[in-house]
Design a protein around this motif. Structure first.
Motif, short mmCIF file in Angstrom:
data_model
loop_
_atom_site.label_atom_id
_atom_site.label_comp_id
_atom_site.label_asym_id
_atom_site.label_seq_id
_atom_site.Cartn_x
_atom_site.Cartn_y
_atom_site.Cartn_z
N ASP A 162 7.23 -24.87 -20.84
CA ASP A 162 7.24 -23.87 -21.89
C ASP A 162 5.95 -23.92 -22.71
N ILE A 163 5.52 -25.12 -23.07
CA ILE A 163 4.32 -25.23 -23.90
C ILE A 163 3.07 -24.86 -23.10
N VAL A 164 3.07 -25.11 -21.79
CA VAL A 164 1.94 -24.67 -20.96
C VAL A 164 1.85 -23.15 -20.98
N ALA A 165 2.99 -22.48 -20.83
CA ALA A 165 3.01 -21.01 -20.87
C ALA A 165 2.57 -20.50 -22.24
N LEU A 177 -5.02 -16.43 -23.88
CA LEU A 177 -5.17 -15.01 -23.54
C LEU A 177 -5.33 -14.16 -24.79
N PHE A 178 -4.55 -14.46 -25.82
CA PHE A 178 -4.65 -13.74 -27.08
C PHE A 178 -6.04 -13.90 -27.69
N GLY A 185 -0.60 -24.45 -32.29
CA GLY A 185 -0.39 -24.69 -30.86
C GLY A 185 -0.59 -26.15 -30.48
N CYS A 186 -1.63 -26.76 -31.03
CA CYS A 186 -1.88 -28.19 -30.74
C CYS A 186 -0.77 -29.06 -31.30
N ALA A 187 -0.27 -28.72 -32.49
CA ALA A 187 0.85 -29.49 -33.07
C ALA A 187 2.09 -29.36 -32.19
N ALA A 188 2.34 -28.16 -31.68
CA ALA A 188 3.48 -27.96 -30.78
C ALA A 188 3.29 -28.76 -29.49
N CYS A 189 2.07 -28.79 -28.98
CA CYS A 189 1.80 -29.56 -27.75
C CYS A 189 2.08 -31.04 -27.97
N VAL A 190 1.60 -31.57 -29.07
CA VAL A 190 1.81 -33.00 -29.36
C VAL A 190 3.30 -33.29 -29.45
#
Length: 153
Positions: free
Chosen positions: A19-22, A29-30, A59-64
């Motif tokens: 999910d986080i990769v998508a 893309l944005f 986004g980086c916080a969500a990835c972590v």
């Protein structure tokens, strides 16, 4: 006579990784579209850059947070418990005698949409909490807990 091997696998974090990769791809893309169509200039350039930086920081916080949850494989065999935790590019293994296995604890939580989400965990002798089962359906998590308790008796 040795007991049969009991295996518990928690693959739910892998779905979160995908999910986080998508989401990261969509954010990239944005940004590309935003840069390409920059002629629109809805805001001043400083505000445009601030919006992009803020999106990437979130986004980086969500990835972590999401990459920080490991895929777990808990195996009970011949009086030993082996816990394999795998992240992207990293793994950890913990072994201890089965008699040190703590009782599993199931808890109801809320997901990001506010829906019920169930998680069953154990605390290892080293003090770490390991989620060996998680799902939206309580019956699946309760079945995993019952199976672990049966394997430990």
């Amino acid at each position: 006579m040795p007991h049969a091997e009991q295996v518990f696998v928690n693959d739910r974090p892998v779905l979160k990784w995908l999910d986080i990769v998508a989401m990261t791809f969509m954010a990239a893309l944005f940004v590309w579209l935003f840069a390409r169509e920059y002629a629109v200039r809805m805001f001043d350039p400083v505000t445009d850059v601030a919006i992009i930086v803020l999106l990437w920081l979130l986004g980086c916080a969500a990835c972590v947070r999401l990459y920080g949850k490991p895929r777990v494989r808990l195996v009970i065999h011949n009086g030993e418990v082996v816990i394999h935790e795998r992240w992207i590019g990293l793994s950890r293994v913990e072994r201890f005698p089965q008699k040190w296995l703590a009782r599993p604890v199931c808890a109801e939580e809320k997901d990001w949409e506010g829906d019920p989400y169930f998680r069953c965990s154990i605390v290892t002798p080293s003090g770490r909490t390991i989620s060996f089962s998680e799902h939206r359906q309580q019956s699946i998590v309760d079945a995993a807990r019952a199976r672990l308790q049966a394997a430990n008796s």
